[in-house]
Design a protein around this motif. Structure first.
Motif, PDB file in Angstrom:
ATOM      1  N   GLN A 442       0.804  -1.213   0.000  1.00 40.03           N
ATOM      2  CA  GLN A 442       0.000   0.000   0.000  1.00 40.03           C
ATOM      3  C   GLN A 442       0.846   1.275   0.000  1.00 40.03           C
ATOM      4  OE1 GLN A 442      -2.716  -0.416   3.313  1.00 40.03           O
ATOM      5  NE2 GLN A 442      -3.504  -2.369   2.546  1.00 40.03           N
ATOM      6  N   VAL A 443       2.163   1.162   0.143  1.00 34.39           N
ATOM      7  CA  VAL A 443       3.000   2.364   0.069  1.00 34.39           C
ATOM      8  C   VAL A 443       3.186   2.829  -1.369  1.00 34.39           C
ATOM      9  CG1 VAL A 443       4.251   1.653   2.143  1.00 34.39           C
ATOM     10  CG2 VAL A 443       5.266   1.202  -0.100  1.00 34.39           C
ATOM     11  N   ARG A 444       2.925   1.951  -2.341  1.00 33.32           N
ATOM     12  CA  ARG A 444       3.185   2.295  -3.735  1.00 33.32           C
ATOM     13  C   ARG A 444       2.410   3.529  -4.186  1.00 33.32           C
ATOM     14  NH1 ARG A 444       2.536   2.706  -8.734  1.00 33.32           N
ATOM     15  NH2 ARG A 444       0.297   2.920  -8.343  1.00 33.32           N
ATOM     16  N   GLY A 445       1.107   3.524  -3.959  1.00 37.99           N
ATOM     17  CA  GLY A 445       0.274   4.631  -4.395  1.00 37.99           C
ATOM     18  C   GLY A 445       0.655   5.964  -3.766  1.00 37.99           C
ATOM     19  N   PRO A 446       0.779   6.041  -2.431  1.00 36.66           N
ATOM     20  CA  PRO A 446       1.185   7.315  -1.823  1.00 36.66           C
ATOM     21  C   PRO A 446       2.529   7.832  -2.315  1.00 36.66           C
ATOM     22  CG  PRO A 446       0.247   5.870  -0.157  1.00 36.66           C
ATOM     23  CD  PRO A 446       0.357   5.065  -1.410  1.00 36.66           C
ATOM     24  N   LEU A 447       3.487   6.932  -2.550  1.00 37.85           N
ATOM     25  CA  LEU A 447       4.785   7.389  -3.046  1.00 37.85           C
ATOM     26  C   LEU A 447       4.677   7.899  -4.482  1.00 37.85           C
ATOM     27  CD1 LEU A 447       7.126   4.666  -1.505  1.00 37.85           C
ATOM     28  CD2 LEU A 447       6.969   7.081  -0.859  1.00 37.85           C
ATOM     29  N   ALA A 448       3.822   7.278  -5.280  1.00 36.34           N
ATOM     30  CA  ALA A 448       3.591   7.783  -6.634  1.00 36.34           C
ATOM     31  C   ALA A 448       2.908   9.149  -6.581  1.00 36.34           C
ATOM     32  CB  ALA A 448       2.743   6.799  -7.435  1.00 36.34           C
ATOM     33  N   GLU A 449       1.978   9.312  -5.649  1.00 37.99           N
ATOM     34  CA  GLU A 449       1.309  10.598  -5.489  1.00 37.99           C
ATOM     35  C   GLU A 449       2.285  11.674  -5.019  1.00 37.99           C
ATOM     36  OE1 GLU A 449      -2.423  12.478  -2.930  1.00 37.99           O
ATOM     37  OE2 GLU A 449      -2.121  10.310  -3.027  1.00 37.99           O
ATOM     38  N   ALA A 450       3.173  11.292  -4.105  1.00 38.52           N
ATOM     39  CA  ALA A 450       4.132  12.259  -3.557  1.00 38.52           C
ATOM     40  C   ALA A 450       5.118  12.742  -4.605  1.00 38.52           C
ATOM     41  CB  ALA A 450       4.883  11.630  -2.383  1.00 38.52           C
ATOM     42  N   THR A 451       5.555  11.843  -5.485  1.00 42.13           N
ATOM     43  CA  THR A 451       6.602  12.177  -6.443  1.00 42.13           C
ATOM     44  C   THR A 451       6.070  12.631  -7.789  1.00 42.13           C
ATOM     45  OG1 THR A 451       6.713   9.896  -7.236  1.00 42.13           O
ATOM     46  CG2 THR A 451       8.152  10.480  -5.396  1.00 42.13           C
ATOM     47  N   GLY A 452       4.854  12.218  -8.123  1.00 38.60           N
ATOM     48  CA  GLY A 452       4.352  12.474  -9.463  1.00 38.60           C
ATOM     49  C   GLY A 452       5.040  11.625 -10.510  1.00 38.60           C
ATOM     50  N   ARG A 530       9.108  -6.176  12.414  1.00 41.23           N
ATOM     51  CA  ARG A 530       8.426  -6.114  11.120  1.00 41.23           C
ATOM     52  C   ARG A 530       7.080  -5.399  11.197  1.00 41.23           C
ATOM     53  NH1 ARG A 530       9.625 -11.179   7.186  1.00 41.23           N
ATOM     54  NH2 ARG A 530      11.815 -11.510   7.696  1.00 41.23           N
ATOM     55  N   THR A 531       6.282  -5.729  12.179  1.00 40.46           N
ATOM     56  CA  THR A 531       4.960  -5.124  12.267  1.00 40.46           C
ATOM     57  C   THR A 531       5.059  -3.615  12.474  1.00 40.46           C
ATOM     58  OG1 THR A 531       4.030  -7.168  13.168  1.00 40.46           O
ATOM     59  CG2 THR A 531       2.768  -5.146  13.507  1.00 40.46           C
ATOM     60  N   ALA A 532       5.858  -3.221  13.446  1.00 37.68           N
ATOM     61  CA  ALA A 532       6.013  -1.792  13.716  1.00 37.68           C
ATOM     62  C   ALA A 532       6.704  -1.089  12.563  1.00 37.68           C
ATOM     63  CB  ALA A 532       6.802  -1.594  15.009  1.00 37.68           C
ATOM     64  N   GLY A 533       7.701  -1.750  11.957  1.00 37.78           N
ATOM     65  CA  GLY A 533       8.435  -1.142  10.856  1.00 37.78           C
ATOM     66  C   GLY A 533       7.570  -0.904   9.635  1.00 37.78           C
ATOM     67  N   VAL A 534       6.714  -1.880   9.303  1.00 37.81           N
ATOM     68  CA  VAL A 534       5.805  -1.712   8.163  1.00 37.81           C
ATOM     69  C   VAL A 534       4.878  -0.530   8.398  1.00 37.81           C
ATOM     70  CG1 VAL A 534       3.854  -2.738   6.939  1.00 37.81           C
ATOM     71  CG2 VAL A 534       5.910  -4.096   7.359  1.00 37.81           C
ATOM     72  N   GLU A 535       4.329  -0.419   9.594  1.00 34.70           N
ATOM     73  CA  GLU A 535       3.439   0.697   9.892  1.00 34.70           C
ATOM     74  C   GLU A 535       4.187   2.031   9.831  1.00 34.70           C
ATOM     75  OE1 GLU A 535       0.111   0.683  10.116  1.00 34.70           O
ATOM     76  OE2 GLU A 535       0.494  -1.362   9.428  1.00 34.70           O
ATOM     77  N   GLN A 536       5.437   2.012  10.252  1.00 41.70           N
ATOM     78  CA  GLN A 536       6.229   3.244  10.210  1.00 41.70           C
ATOM     79  C   GLN A 536       6.475   3.683   8.765  1.00 41.70           C
ATOM     80  OE1 GLN A 536       9.746   2.985  12.637  1.00 41.70           O
ATOM     81  NE2 GLN A 536      10.587   4.926  11.914  1.00 41.70           N
ATOM     82  N   ILE A 537       6.819   2.742   7.908  1.00 38.81           N
ATOM     83  CA  ILE A 537       7.060   3.063   6.493  1.00 38.81           C
ATOM     84  C   ILE A 537       5.769   3.557   5.843  1.00 38.81           C
ATOM     85  CG2 ILE A 537       7.777   2.162   4.255  1.00 38.81           C
ATOM     86  CD1 ILE A 537      10.025   2.334   6.334  1.00 38.81           C
ATOM     87  N   ARG A 538       4.665   2.911   6.137  1.00 37.41           N
ATOM     88  CA  ARG A 538       3.380   3.331   5.567  1.00 37.41           C
ATOM     89  C   ARG A 538       3.020   4.745   6.029  1.00 37.41           C
ATOM     90  NH1 ARG A 538      -1.199  -0.897   6.743  1.00 37.41           N
ATOM     91  NH2 ARG A 538      -2.353   0.655   5.532  1.00 37.41           N
ATOM     92  N   ALA A 539       3.302   5.028   7.287  1.00 38.22           N
ATOM     93  CA  ALA A 539       2.992   6.364   7.811  1.00 38.22           C
ATOM     94  C   ALA A 539       3.831   7.429   7.121  1.00 38.22           C
ATOM     95  CB  ALA A 539       3.214   6.389   9.317  1.00 38.22           C
ATOM     96  N   VAL A 540       5.109   7.144   6.911  1.00 39.88           N
ATOM     97  CA  VAL A 540       5.986   8.105   6.233  1.00 39.88           C
ATOM     98  C   VAL A 540       5.507   8.341   4.802  1.00 39.88           C
ATOM     99  CG1 VAL A 540       8.312   8.439   5.309  1.00 39.88           C
ATOM    100  CG2 VAL A 540       8.006   7.661   7.667  1.00 39.88           C
ATOM    101  N   ALA A 541       5.152   7.259   4.090  1.00 34.98           N
ATOM    102  CA  ALA A 541       4.664   7.416   2.717  1.00 34.98           C
ATOM    103  C   ALA A 541       3.399   8.252   2.693  1.00 34.98           C
ATOM    104  CB  ALA A 541       4.414   6.046   2.088  1.00 34.98           C
ATOM    105  N   GLY A 542       2.503   8.013   3.652  1.00 34.62           N
ATOM    106  CA  GLY A 542       1.274   8.796   3.716  1.00 34.62           C
ATOM    107  C   GLY A 542       1.542  10.259   4.000  1.00 34.62           C
TER     108      GLY A 542
END
Length: 554
Positions: A442-452, A530-542
């Motif tokens: 799910q980080v793919r979409g937010p990162l695409a939105e962030a970068t264009g 892993r669980t906390a790290g995934v949530e952290q990466i997702r939060a940063v992407a968002g």
């Protein structure tokens, strides 16, 4: 009549109208179906001459069906109805889409992450047979998986050889070893078919048929489509698809796939390998991006993006090469068809695109580099380098120029994205459990939105047998975010001096090393939880996607 249909608008339609007449006058269709190895130039001729067996494989593949179905019946009579496929790249991607489309269960083990491997191993072994699938017979991931299951069968009091089916090339080390070991069945495939073109050979058919897919209909649909692909005519859909892939001017080299209820789950993942590994070399090529119909890349289509929509069979929007409409900024390709027709037409079209791009679509000159680096790290066992810093559940590594003064994951990622060229892409590479950490996608979409810019997401090491070729040999415009993680429950590889955890760590480190050697920016994030790290990466992407700031590329 072919069950494959294509429509094109905008720059894609221009490519059809411009390139197809030349392809027709050059008799590319009839020459390809006649296995003319000169189509891709003198430098490619020797390789192409031994890689065109997929053109006329139908009789040989159809002859396998009684053997496959007979073996399935025998196994079921013994209470064995769970099939695990141990294979990588072309050996796993086609069976996965074939069985998903058929709605039958196949456990695809194309991983070295200990958690994912353990999950496959913990299924009911009494009901399990494995298919060990490798053209070369020396693929380290597949060999490690075979060793693990063979030991597990033995430990469970099961006659291991009776549960192991092998698919390989004739004369490979695996064929000889398997026959000596007395494995249940050894299928050999046509050696003149490359791995990414092997969907309709034993590599695609054996695991799919054993799992219960209708492989006869699959072959029939593919052959029906092939019947028309030898025509040197402007309505040849294979030439049209090849033209839109390789003939846009200027080249739209980011192929963004979106599935619009095609009924072919996972097809874009299979096409991703076919396209990236076939074309990504000599500093050019096509980068496939597996996205969704609402992806940022398709909301505002960049001039280097080609949207490809996978539509349902008989979709009213797919009625030929030229259709009206201005969807997706006027440029869009829609394709539909049965799975068999899609597999064969895409193989054909990528070969045609290779001619238009001026490359050899049948070699993969940069794939071996990452494998060699991983083997070197397994042999030398260097200690893990200390992270530049730790932020929450994430260790951060990268060269000093990239990291700068960053002390947070967000700042480090911002530094990486600042390296994106105007025509660049971000590749997210997750060496983790693709079943247990699926939410990471799910980080793919937010990162695409962030970068264009287009963003790919690949699970390691599986993508090394796919887009890994493009990352090193294609257009040098990528930046790379590598995600790895600790494993609390590692698995040793029987008969080898390394574990699965050590293997996947070496594969990740080796790939990062090769990318860096090619001058590609790489940010490495290791999740200590892993669980906390995934949530952290997702939060940063968002956060990056929601910042509203225009990204400065270049």
């Amino acid at each position: 009549m072919s069950s494959f249909a294509l429509s094109a608008t905008g720059a894609a339609l221009d490519a059809v109208e411009t390139a197809v007449p030349t392809l027709v006058s050059d008799r590319v269709a009839s020459r390809l179906m006649a296995k003319d190895a000169t189509l891709w130039g003198e430098d490619a001729e020797s390789e192409a001459s031994i890689r065109l067996g997929w053109i006329d494989l139908f009789d040989g593949s159809r002859a396998l069906i009684p053997e496959i179905l007979g073996l399935r019946a025998d196994l079921q009579a013994e209470g064995v109805d769970r099939v695990v496929l141990c294979g990588m790249g072309g050996s796993s991607l086609a069976p996965e889409v074939i069985t998903k489309e058929a709605g039958v269960e196949l456990v695809v083990l194309d991983a070295t992450d200990p958690q994912q491997v353990r999950r496959a191993l913990e299924g009911d072994l009494q009901r399990t047979a494995i298919v060990v699938s490798s053209k070369s017979g020396s693929t380290v991931e597949t060999d490690s998986q075979r060793r693990l299951f063979e030991q597990a069968f033995t430990d469970a009091g099961i006659d291991a050889p009776s549960r192991i089916v092998v698919v390989t090339d004739p004369g490979s080390p695996l064929e000889d070893a398997s026959r000596k070991a007395g494995y249940r069945k050894v299928f050999t495939a046509d050696p003149n078919v490359g791995g990414r073109y092997s969907a309709l050979t034993a590599f695609g058919l054996v695991p799919s048929g054993l799992a219960g897919a209708d492989i006869e209909t699959l072959l029939n649909d593919a052959e029906d489509s092939a019947e028309f692909l030898g025509d040197d005519a402007e309505d040849n859909v294979g030439l049209q698809l090849g033209a839109v892939l390789g003939g846009t001017a200027p080249l739209r080299d980011k192929i963004v796939f979106a599935d619009e209820d095609s009924g072919l789950p996972g097809f874009a993942d299979w096409a991703e390998q076919l396209i990236a590994e076939s074309t990504g070399k000599l500093g050019t090529g096509l980068l496939p991006v597996v996205a969704s119909i609402d992806a940022p890349e398709l909301a505002d289509v960049a001039p280097d993006v080609l949207p490809v929509v996978l539509a349902p069979v008989d979709s009213p929007a797919v009625e030929g090469a030229a259709v009206e409409g201005t969807a997706m900024n006027g440029t869009r390709v829609s394709v539909s068809g049965t799975l068999g027709s899609q597999l064969f037409v895409w193989e054909y079209a990528v070969a045609v695109a290779g001619r238009l791009l001026g490359i050899n679509p049948f070699d993969q000159p940069d794939v071996e580099a990452a494998k060699k680096a991983a083997r070197g790290l397994l042999d030398d066992r260097p200690g893990t380098a200390a992270p530049a810093f730790v932020d929450g559940a994430v260790e951060v590594r990268g060269d000093a120029d990239l990291l700068g003064s960053a002390t947070t994951v967000q700042a480090a990622l911002e530094n990486l994205l600042a390296r994106l060229p105007e025509n660049g892409y971000l590749a997210v590479q997750a060496y983790l459990d693709r079943q247990g950490q699926v939410e990471l996608e799910q980080v793919r979409g937010p990162l695409a939105e962030a970068t264009g810019r287009p963003v790919t997401f690949g699970w390691g090491p599986r993508f090394l047998h796919s887009t890994g070729q493009y990352h090193k040999g294609g257009s040098p415009v990528g930046v790379y975010l590598q995600l790895t993680g600790t494993s609390d429950d590692d698995l040793s590889v029987p008969g080898q001096p390394f574990s699965f955890g050590e293997l996947i760590a070496a594969q990740a480190a080796g790939d990062a090393q090769v990318l860096a050697d090619h001058g590609r920016p790489v940010l490495r994030l290791r999740l200590t939880d892993r669980t906390a790290g995934v949530e952290q990466i997702r939060a940063v992407a968002g956060t990056l996607a929601g910042s509203g700031a225009a990204w400065e590329n270049g």
